[in-house]
Design an enzyme around this catalytic site. Structure first.
Site, mmCIF file in Angstrom:
data_model
loop_
_atom_site.group_PDB
_atom_site.id
_atom_site.type_symbol
_atom_site.label_atom_id
_atom_site.label_comp_id
_atom_site.label_asym_id
_atom_site.label_seq_id
_atom_site.Cartn_x
_atom_site.Cartn_y
_atom_site.Cartn_z
ATOM 1 N N LEU A 85 -14.576 35.999 0.018
ATOM 2 C CA LEU A 85 -14.006 36.781 1.280
ATOM 3 C C LEU A 85 -12.764 36.235 1.600
ATOM 4 C CD1 LEU A 85 -16.817 37.051 4.109
ATOM 5 C CD2 LEU A 85 -15.533 38.936 3.229
ATOM 6 N N ASP A 86 -11.718 37.230 1.938
ATOM 7 C CA ASP A 86 -10.457 36.559 2.278
ATOM 8 C C ASP A 86 -10.500 35.554 3.462
ATOM 9 O OD1 ASP A 86 -9.089 38.289 0.411
ATOM 10 O OD2 ASP A 86 -8.686 39.988 1.891
ATOM 11 N N PRO A 87 -9.531 34.748 3.536
ATOM 12 C CA PRO A 87 -9.540 33.721 4.656
ATOM 13 C C PRO A 87 -9.900 34.327 6.112
ATOM 14 C CG PRO A 87 -8.067 33.004 3.219
ATOM 15 C CD PRO A 87 -8.480 34.303 2.710
ATOM 16 N N ALA A 98 -10.924 36.937 6.566
ATOM 17 C CA ALA A 98 -12.276 37.947 6.874
ATOM 18 C C ALA A 98 -13.357 37.120 7.524
ATOM 19 C CB ALA A 98 -12.571 38.521 5.732
#
EC number: 5.4.99.25
Length: 303
Positions: A46-48, A50
């Site tokens: 997951l993107d930071p 997100a």
């Protein structure tokens, strides 16, 4: 001689409701520390910024990570219209603007083109490799790259809310390798108004749901206690999309040694991938052939 990693031999899954502001790797390290686990990994970055479900595999469950990575996933996200950014999310620099705003009907009509088998170009700031180097590293140096489009299966993409003219709430169910940021970017392009992701949450991933996940605060409070161990889910949840076959005692002994082992026939055909269990414990994943499971991964579970 390599130094042996310290920690407990524990296997299973811990579902985390990831907060914004942390990398997936940082969350895994926190879980490993809290459980004093020898080995841990995650099933799908997951993107930071997100939030949502991050399934952390422990011990032998790390061998089932590819099956969760390949499973369907659901996302809820907010698209901000009128601005394109170099990262395709709110963390980046605005590189283009537009005064045009789409109607609800415009959005719904455009979404049809993003459902089914589509080709998607990953963001410039992404972990895909270009000539052996991560794209985001090159992007940070100001380089603009031609990243090849990749296939993606999108099962569903719908408009769920329209808080105002600038934003739209969407839900998407997709397969492996999907970039929500690319969906927002390409939707904005198609509508002629630019767009980027304002907020992103992964609601579920395979059998794991964010609503059942632990917050990092809860994990820290229960760290190094039996209470946290009670939240560890069985390894075999990572195999939920594969059929289960039951072993004979003789077959179990052979599978434990990495050899083909006899299984009781089930709802599988020759060559199908399946997993085998004996007395309620998972033993191996492999291909079913002529009454035997030919293992590709063997689970060495401790009692």
């Amino acid at each position: 001689m390599a130094r042996r990693r310290k920690g407990r031999d524990i296997s299973g899954w811990l579902v985390v409701d990831k907060p914004a502001g942390l990398t997936s790797t940082a969350v895994v390290n926190k879980v490993r520390w809290a459980l004093d686990a020898k080995k841990a990994g995650h099933a799908g970055t997951l993107d930071p910024e997100a939030t949502g479900v991050l399934a952390v595999a422990l011990g032998e469950a790390t061998k089932t990570v590819p099956y969760i990575t390949d499973a369907l996933k659901a996302y809820r996200f907010t698209v901000r219209f009128g601005q394109a950014t170099n990262t395709d999310d709110a963390e980046g620099e605005v590189i283009a603007t537009s005064d045009l705003r789409p109607s609800d009907e415009d959005i719904k009509e455009a979404l049809h083109g993003f459902v089914g088998d589509i080709m998607q170009v990953p963001p410039q700031f992404s972990a895909v490799k270009i000539d052996g180097e991560r794209a985001y590293k090159r992007a940070r140096d100001g380089e603009e790259m031609d990243i090849a489009a990749r296939p993606l299966w999108v099962e569903e993409l719908v408009l769920t809310d329209r808080p105002d003219a600038d934003t739209a709430e969407l839900e998407m169910i997709c397969g492996k390798g999907g970039y929500v940021r690319s969906i927002a970017r390409d939707l904005g392009k198609l509508l002629g108004c630019h767009g980027h992701v304002l907020r992103l949450r992964r609601v579920w991933s395979g059998p794991f749901e964010a609503s059942n996940g632990l917050t990092l605060e809860a994990i820290e409070q229960m760290a190094r206690t039996p209470e946290l161990d009670e939240h560890i889910l069985p390894l075999e949840l990572g195999l939920a999309d594969l059929p289960e076959l039951h072993c004979t005692a003789q077959g179990a002994a052979r599978l434990r040694n990495g050899n083909p082992g006899m299984v009781i026939p089930g709802n599988v055909e020759y060559g199908d991938e399946a997993w085998a269990s004996f007395e309620g414990r998972p033993l191996a994943v492999g291909r079913y052939k002529a009454g035997e499971l030919h293992p590709s991964r063997v689970f060495n579970l401790t009692d």
